[in-house]
Design a protein around this motif. Structure first.
Motif, PDB file in Angstrom:
ATOM      1  N   ASP A 201      44.999  41.276  38.292  1.00 32.16           N
ATOM      2  CA  ASP A 201      44.247  42.474  40.004  1.00 32.16           C
ATOM      3  C   ASP A 201      43.528  41.317  40.235  1.00 32.16           C
ATOM      4  N   ALA A 202      42.908  41.377  41.601  1.00 33.22           N
ATOM      5  CA  ALA A 202      41.758  40.312  42.293  1.00 33.22           C
ATOM      6  C   ALA A 202      41.413  38.893  42.121  1.00 33.22           C
ATOM      7  N   SER A 222      49.170  42.823  40.071  1.00 31.47           N
ATOM      8  CA  SER A 222      48.463  43.943  40.274  1.00 31.47           C
ATOM      9  C   SER A 222      48.756  45.048  40.271  1.00 31.47           C
ATOM     10  N   HIS A 226      45.153  49.963  45.268  1.00 32.24           N
ATOM     11  CA  HIS A 226      44.691  48.879  46.108  1.00 32.24           C
ATOM     12  C   HIS A 226      45.492  47.151  45.648  1.00 32.24           C
ATOM     13  N   CYS A 229      46.218  42.406  45.685  1.00 31.00           N
ATOM     14  CA  CYS A 229      44.713  41.675  45.915  1.00 31.00           C
ATOM     15  C   CYS A 229      44.348  39.938  44.557  1.00 31.00           C
ATOM     16  N   THR A 230      45.451  39.732  44.611  1.00 29.81           N
ATOM     17  CA  THR A 230      45.479  38.274  44.365  1.00 29.81           C
ATOM     18  C   THR A 230      45.732  37.546  45.459  1.00 29.81           C
ATOM     19  N   THR A 231      45.359  35.908  44.581  1.00 28.09           N
ATOM     20  CA  THR A 231      45.038  34.755  45.936  1.00 28.09           C
ATOM     21  C   THR A 231      45.893  33.906  45.279  1.00 28.09           C
ATOM     22  N   GLY A 251      49.904  40.010  47.286  1.00 29.39           N
ATOM     23  CA  GLY A 251      48.960  39.064  47.440  1.00 29.39           C
ATOM     24  C   GLY A 251      49.246  37.754  48.531  1.00 29.39           C
ATOM     25  N   SER A 289      50.781  41.624  52.334  1.00 24.99           N
ATOM     26  CA  SER A 289      50.677  40.441  52.061  1.00 24.99           C
ATOM     27  C   SER A 289      50.939  39.073  52.913  1.00 24.99           C
TER      28      SER A 289
END
Length: 450
Positions: A201-202, A222, A226, A229-231, A251, A289
Motif C-alpha cells: 500500500d501507499a 493494496s 482505503h 493507494c498505489t501509483t 491504484g 482507480s
C-alpha cells in the motif's frame, strides 16, 4: 643647484625608508602547522574487512575490496543498530550459494546500503527461511545504486523504504520486494523467477522497467478499507510471464507501456498488459482507480483489464489477445475489458487486436458490468466486436468504429442507453472549393460506424 638639492633630499628619504624596514625581530617564527582535517574527522567510518561481520554501533562503514562469505547458513553482514550506512564502494559481497544466509540483514531502522553488488545469497538459511541479497525488516531503509544478482530474493525492504537505481537480475524469487509507503525510482528487474517488482500500500513506483520475469512485471497489493493507494507511473513491462502490470485492489497506473506479456502456450488469468483487480471488504467500496495515457500492445490476454470504479482514459491498445483464453474464464479477450460496474472508459484507442490463430476472437472494447460510461473511444481492425456491451444501464455515446475485419461494430444487449449509431458517408478527395460530405448527423450523442 635646485636639482642637486632635490636629488639629495630624495636620497635621504630612500635611506630613511630602508632603515625603517630593516628594524624588527630577527628570530624566525614557528613552523607552519597542518590546517586540513583527516578523513576520519570529516566522515568517521569503519572498515568492513571480512565476512561474516556484525555491526553493533550506528555510523558509516565501507568496503575496500570484494568480500566472499564461504560459511553456510549465516548472514554476510548483520546490522544490529539504527542509523547505519554501508558503502560498498563499487565492490561485491559474494555469498556461498545454496544454504546461505542473507547478504546484508538488518532489523533496525534507517539503514542505507549503496554503490555495489550482492551476489549468490540463495538460501534457505539454517532455520529454513528464504534469504535475500539485502533483507531489511526495519523501517525507512535506503537502497541506492545497488545490483542484486543471482540471489533467492534480490532485495527485501519493509515500510518506508526508498529504492533508487536498484537492479535485480536473475534472482530465483522476486527481484525487488517493498513494504507499504515505499518509493521505487529508476529501478530495473530482469529475468527474476517471481515478480520483477512487488510492493504494498501507499507505494510510488516511477520510471522503472521489468522484463522477462517469470511472475508479473510490476505487482502492487493494496489492502484495507482505503485501498487503491498505489501509483505506478512512467514504467515499462515486457516479456513477463504474468501480467505486465498488476495492481491488486486498484491504484493509479499512468503513462506506462506494456508489451508481449503473458505466456502464449499455457495461459493463466494473469496474462494482461495492465490488470486492476477489486475486492470488497466488510461491504465497503474501495477508492476509485485510474489507468491513463498508457500503451498495451501484443499481450497474450487483454490489453487493459479492470474491475470496477476505474477511469480508463487516453490509452492505446493494439495486437492483444495473442494467447488462447482460459476455458470458462473469458470467452475471448479485448483491447480494453471492464468486468465490473461504475467505470468510465473515455478517449481510448483499441485497434488491430487480432487474437490467437486458433481462437481469433478479440473485441475492441468489452464491458460486462453495469452503470459504466463508454464515450469518445475509437475502435478499428479487431477480430470480434468493436464494442461488446453485455451489462445493463451503461451509457454509450460519441464512439467511432472503422474496419471491415470486425464481425460486428456494436453488439449491445437490451437495457443500455445508446446514442444513435450513424453510418458515416464516404466522400472523395477533399479539394476546395468542392462541398465536403458531413458526418451525417448533428446529434451530439451519436456513435459512428463506417
Amino acid at each position: 643647484m635646485k636639482h642637486l638639492f632635490s636629488l639629495a633630499a630624495c636620497a635621504a628619504c630612500v635611506l630613511h625608508t630602508v632603515y625603517c624596514l630593516a628594524q624588527g625581530p630577527l628570530t624566525p617564527g614557528a613552523a607552519p602547522v597542518p590546517t586540513m582535517r583527516t578523513l576520519d574527522e570529516m566522515e568517521p567510518r569503519g572498515m568492513i574487512k571480512s565476512v561474516p561481520w556484525v555491526i553493533t554501533q550506528s555510523g558509516s562503514y565501507y568496503f575496500t575490496t570484494n568480500l566472499v562469505c564461504a560459511a553456510a547458513g549465516v548472514d554476510g553482514i548483520s546490522v544490529q543498530a539504527d542509523d547505519v550506512t554501508i558503502d560498498l564502494r563499487g565492490f561485491t559481497l559474494y555469498g556461498p550459494g545454496k544454504s546461505s544466509g542473507n547478504g546484508i540483514r538488518c532489523t533496525f531502522k534507517n539503514l542505507t546500503v549503496h554503490n555495489g553488488r550482492v551476489v549468490g545469497w540463495q538460501g534457505p538459511d539454517a532455520s529454513g527461511s528464504n534469504t535475500a541479497g539485502v533483507s531489511v525488516s526495519g523501517p525507512m531503509a535506503t537502497i541506492k545504486d545497488l545490483t542484486a544478482d543471482g540471489n533467492d530474493f534480490g532485495v527485501l525492504a519493509a515500510a518506508g523504504a526508498r529504492f533508487e537505481t536498484v537492479t535485480a537480475l536473475g534472482n530465483f524469487s522476486a527481484g525487488l520486494t517493498a513494504g507499504h509507503t515505499c518509493v521505487l525510482e529508476a529501478c530495473r528487474a530482469l529475468g527474476n523467477g517471481g515478480d520483477g517488482i512487488f510492493a504494498k500500500d501507499a507505494t510510488v513506483i516511477a520510471q522503472c522497467t521489468a522484463r522477462s520475469n517469470s511472475g508479473n512485471g510490476i505487482h502492487t497489493l493494496s489492502t484495507g478499507l482505503h485501498a487503491a493507494c498505489t501509483t505506478i507511473r512512467e514504467c515499462a513491462a515486457q516479456f513477463n510471464l504474468g501480467d505486465g502490470i498488476l495492481a491488486e485492489n486498484g491504484g493509479h497506473v499512468i503513462s506506462c507501456v506494456t508489451d508481449s506479456n503473458g505466456p502464449e502456450e499455457v495461459p493463466t488469468p494473469f496474462n494482461n498488459g495492465i490488470h486492476l483487480t477489486y475486492t470488497l471488504v466488510d461491504t465497503h467500496r474501495r477508492a476509485a482507480s485510474i489507468v491513463r495515457d498508457c500503451t498495451a500492445n501484443n499481450n497474450s490476454g487483454n490489453g487493459i483489464l479492470v474491475a470496477r470504479d476505474t477511469l480508463v482514459t487516453g490509452n492505446s491498445c493494439s495486437g492483444n489477445g495473442t494467447g488462447p483464453s482460459v476455458s470458462g474464464l473469458y470467452p475471448w479477450y479485448a483491447g480494453i475489458y471492464a468486468m465490473g460496474d461504475n467505470n468510465r472508459i473515455e478517449g481510448n484507442r483499441s485497434s488491430d487486436n487480432i487474437g490467437f490463430v486458433q481462437q481469433p476472437f478479440v473485441d475492441g472494447y468489452r464491458v460486462d458490468g453495469n452503470n459504466n460510461r463508454i464515450e469518445s473511444n475509437h475502435s478499428s481492425g479487431n477480430t470480434q466486436y468493436a464494442y461488446n456491451i453485455t451489462g445493463a444501464a451503461n451509457f454509450i455515446v460519441r464512439n467511432t468504429s472503422y474496419g471491415f475485419v470486425q464481425a460486428c461494430d456494436y453488439f449491445i444487449v437490451n437495457g443500455n442507453t445508446v446514442g444513435p449509431i450513424t453510418l458515416m458517408p464516404v466522400t472523395g478527395a477533399i479539394i476546395p472549393p468542392l462541398i465536403v460530405t458531413t458526418v451525417g448527423t448533428t446529434d451530439p450523442w451519436a456513435n459512428f460506424d463506417d
